[in-house]
Write an enzyme that holds these catalytic residues in place. Structure first.
Site, PDB file in Angstrom:
ATOM      1  CB  SER A 221      20.035   6.609 -19.975  1.00 24.44           C
ATOM      2  OG  SER A 221      19.740   7.539 -18.941  1.00 24.44           O
ATOM      3  CG  ASP A 222      13.572   4.754 -19.730  1.00 31.54           C
ATOM      4  OD1 ASP A 222      13.164   5.760 -19.113  1.00 31.54           O
ATOM      5  OD2 ASP A 222      12.813   3.871 -20.149  1.00 31.54           O
ATOM      6  CD1 TRP A 223      14.098  10.424 -15.100  1.00 33.17           C
ATOM      7  CD2 TRP A 223      14.592  10.134 -17.257  1.00 33.17           C
ATOM      8  NE1 TRP A 223      14.173  11.664 -15.696  1.00 33.17           N
ATOM      9  CE2 TRP A 223      14.488  11.521 -17.023  1.00 33.17           C
ATOM     10  CE3 TRP A 223      14.918   9.735 -18.545  1.00 33.17           C
ATOM     11  CZ2 TRP A 223      14.675  12.495 -18.005  1.00 33.17           C
ATOM     12  CZ3 TRP A 223      15.106  10.689 -19.535  1.00 33.17           C
ATOM     13  CH2 TRP A 223      14.989  12.040 -19.258  1.00 33.17           C
ATOM     14  NE  ARG A 224      16.559   4.827 -10.036  1.00 28.07           N
ATOM     15  CZ  ARG A 224      15.765   3.811  -9.708  1.00 28.07           C
ATOM     16  NH1 ARG A 224      14.528   3.773 -10.153  1.00 28.07           N
ATOM     17  NH2 ARG A 224      16.208   2.836  -8.953  1.00 28.07           N
ATOM     18  CB  ALA A 225      18.274   2.942 -18.409  1.00 29.12           C
TER      19      ALA A 225
END
Length: 786
Positions: A221-225
């Site tokens: 994931s993108d960070w915190r996605a």
């Protein structure tokens, strides 16, 4: 070699799930009993930051990805990738978070500079070169951001609506090309696509990426996605990052035990993580790698010169003849304070930065090189250039200029829970007396003292603002201090940090010496230009205009830079404008200056590369990977305005030059445009259904390089609307004066296909063109496809 299937049977459910989520900001946990070491990731579009900011371990800064694409050379991209693979290994990084192949759908995209181009084929081929280079060093890549993350506005929540044909032909195409070439990782985007968040989008991540394309790597994931426990688990995501606000862990274990998520789904994710670990040497015995020692400065310099696009060169204003120069005016705030990289994830701390002023002064040692600021577009003051002692806990080190920034691990391995603040101390001796401006920029609570007198004390961010937003949108506070020339002063900046919050810090001690007002600066620059043989004006964007986290509001150069160029050009007809921007800007003065050189964000060797190109030591090798407009209203896709949380890609496949050709409007500089220091005569082209063979001659007086571009158009009836022409292939050629060369450019099957419930070849009559740019066709040949 360790058998992955055997390892999986040895793991408990809790251990399996632990491998699928960050243990901190940048890494996955180790399990020593199975020989698994911690997998470490790092941002890395143009340099490898590592897990934190280490002032004693700087990161090579290459030119921006758009610059790399401007070279139109996958082999050069592979060299850049090999260098960053080498850097990754040196810094203990296993996975580099890049490259970015989102398309430059609109020039307003704030992260435009981090993407390669507006064309899926060009983006895909450059990305493949970069991925091959990185992975040849035993370091993983994650091509990003799957998919539709082509703008920054509301990127966490917005839903992008893209029809299936457009997805396949345009936006998924570069991802598919990287997967086909053996990429080891993909990063899913923040946004949703067609109603489903990408981190939970099983249609795209599982059905298409993994099953249809046969992708055997990891989806991170993108960070915190990742914001859904079950949805992300069933939607094809393999790794949720970082530890902060992670939806997996114990919640995912419970979902498996309750039957919401089958354990075989978890096993597939673990299998992929272990396969990646094996590929990068983090599982079992550490593989032997051949020693490499690539010269980072040399490669950064080569990529820069090969990327610079000479957009205009009236009456052969360039290259300059150093022997005929006595005085050169160098003008612009960015001539002294070069912007060498973009904001956000692309930021690193390079070992050095050569400004345009410094580069030209070095190269013209016998020439009087004079500087004037002219116009200053920077809303924040640049960091004070003075050796500055930084103290964090019991760690002290020196930086120059006076700026501190990190995300993740703290310098020196400090524990974030033990850090409550930092202090910057320097002694500054002013070269001129008068009213100096000092500034604190960043986020947090600060106290600034000059010679023991407190000049500012306060907090620079509103309560409740998220730290990610603060990193991308810091605040600034300025103070005026009267100083005497030659009399040193002690400057101390203290920052208070809440316990446990030191995982992200951005602090700068800014400074500006006494200077004329805005009108006076422009007048001063015009006067200097009038008294010089040639004027080199450096203009561009700022981090507050062009960065990750927000989109641009306008394509106009910030501040009074347009006025500056006009005044300087009126004062000296030999005005060379250097555009230091990662994406298109408006240039209302373009027809009134002698030359325009587009240098993107040119990396740490910026000034040295610029001097070599301006003086003809090397040729500007770049061709535009994106269209540059005359006016905002001409852009076929421009505004970024979510409506009801949705952005609809209603233009379909007519993106970039495809849209320009359909609109009938003429851009300032077309896709593929770029001049060199020689001329080329296209002699002959022979085509068939699989390749175009082009013969051309260097008809000029200098050795040079040409990017041969092949475009295809069709008069065949099609069930779907098609662009007037589209890029089918390209190649670089080099030749000495008078030399003739022949290049073979493959035409892949997709050249003649459209997506219509599957890839369908459209039979009929086509025209294949060898071109210098999309609007500069040199040879044409008919081709019938059965």
């Amino acid at each position: 070699m360790i058998e992955i299937e055997d390892v999986i049977t040895q793991l408990s459910l809790e251990e399996k799930v632990s491998l699928l989520a960050g243990q901190d900001f940048w890494s996955l946990p180790a399990i020593e009993r199975i020989g698994l070491r911690s997998l470490v990731m790092s941002d890395g579009p143009i340099g490898v930051r590592g897990t934190g900011w280490a002032p004693d371990d700087p990161s090579i800064a290459l030119p921006s990805p758009t610059a790399l694409a401007a070279a139109w050379d996958p082999e050069l991209a592979e060299t850049a990738g090999r260098l960053l693979g080498q850097e990754s290994r040196r810094k203990g990084v296993h996975v580099l978070l890049g490259p970015t192949v989102n398309l430059q759908r609109t020039p307003l995209g704030g992260r435009h500079f981090e993407c390669y181009s507006e064309d899926p084929l060009l983006s895909g081929e450059v990305a493949v070169g970069f991925v091959r280079g990185v992975q040849a060093q035993g370091v993983g890549t994650t091509v990003k951001h799957l998919v539709g993350n082509d703008f920054e506005t509301d990127r966490m929540e917005v839903d992008v609506r893209i029809d299936e044909r457009t997805l396949r032909e345009i936006y998924l195409a570069p991802f598919e090309r990287v997967v086909e070439a053996g990429g080891w990782g993909v990063m899913s985007a923040y946004n949703g696509v067609n109603g489903s968040s990408m981190a939970s989008n099983g249609r795209l991540q599982d059905e298409i990426l993994k099953r249809e394309w046969g992708f055997d790597g990891v989806v991170v994931s993108d960070w915190r996605a990742a914001r859904s426990t079950v949805g992300a688990a069933l939607g094809g995501l393999d790794i949720a990052m970082p530890q902060l606000e992670n939806p997996w862990g114990a919640a995912l274990v419970s979902a498996v035990r309750s039957g919401e998520v089958p354990e075989e789904v978890i096993d597939d994710k673990v299998r992929r993580v272990l396969r990646l670990a094996q590929r990068v040497g983090a599982l079992g015995d550490i593989p032997e790698m051949s020693e490499v020692s690539l010269d980072g400065d040399r490669i950064a310099h080569e990529v820069a010169t090969r990327s610079f696009v000479l957009a205009r060169n009236e009456n052969f204003a360039l290259p300059l003849e150093a022997a005929g120069l006595t005085r050169v005016a160098v003008i612009g705030a960015l001539a002294m304070d070069a912007r060498v990289l973009g904001g956000g994830s692309a930021q690193v701390s390079p070992p050095h930065t050569i400004s345009p002023l410094e580069g030209l002064a070095r190269a013209l040692s016998g020439v009087d090189v004079e500087y004037a600021i002219g116009a200053d577009p920077r809303p924040f003051l640049p960091a004070l250039h003075s050796p500055t002692e930084v103290t964090i806990g019991d760690l002290s080190f020196t930086v120059d200029p006076a700026a501190v920034r990190w995300i993740g691990s703290l310098p020196g391995g400090l524990d974030k829970d033990e850090v409550e603040g930092l202090r910057l101390v320097t002694t500054y001796t002013p070269g001129e007396g008068g009213e100096h401006t000092f500034a604190v920029s960043g986020f947090g609570t600060f106290k600034l003292s000059v010679d023991g007198v407190i000049r500012y004390e306060g907090t620079l961010h509103p309560a409740g603002t998220g730290r990610a937003d603060l990193l991308l949108s810091p605040r600034e506070q300025r103070v005026l201090v009267e100083l005497t020339a030659g009399v040193p002063v002690r400057i101390e900046l203290e920052q208070t940090i809440a316990r446990g919050a030191a995982h992200s810090v951005a602090t700068t001690l800014g400074h500006r010496p006494p200077a004329p007002d805005e009108d006076g600066m422009i007048a001063e620059a015009a006067t200097l230009a009038a008294e010089s043989d040639v004027a080199v004006v450096v203009v561009g964007t700022t981090e507050q205009v062009e960065s990750e986290g927000f989109d641009r509001k306008s394509l106009a150069l910030p501040g009074r830079q347009d006025e500056l160029v006009a005044r300087v050009a009126a004062a000296n007809p030999r005005t060379i404008v250097v555009v230091n921007a990662g994406s298109p800007v408006l240039m209302p003065w373009s027809s009134s200056v002698a030359a325009v050189l587009l240098t993107w964000f040119p990396g740490q060797e910026a000034g040295a590369a610029l001097a070599d190109v301006l003086l003809g030591v090397t040729e500007p090798g770049g061709r535009l990977p994106t269209t540059w407009p005359r006016a905002e209203a001409d852009c076929p896709v421009f505004a970024i305005e979510p409506k009801g949380g949705v952005v609809a890609y209603d233009e379909g496949v007519f993106v970039g030059y495809r849209g320009w050709l359909r609109s009938g409007k003429t851009p300032l500089y077309a896709f593929g445009h770029g001049l060199g220091y020689t001329t080329w005569h296209y002699e002959e082209m022979v085509v068939n259904a699989t390749e175009a063979v082009v013969t051309l001659t260097n008809a000029g007086a200098r050795s040079g390089r040409e990017v041969v571009q092949v475009y295809v158009s069709s008069s065949a009836p099609s069930p779907l609307p098609r662009p007037a022409r589209w890029l089918a292939g390209f190649a670089n050629v080099e030749a000495h004066p008078g030399e003739t060369v022949t290049v073979r450019i493959p035409l892949p099957p997709r050249t003649f296909q459209v997506w219509d419930e599957g890839w369908q070849t459209v039979p009929g009559d086509y025209t294949v063109a060898a071109a210098h740019a999309v609007d500069d066709l040199r040879l044409e040949a008919p081709l019938a496809i059965g």
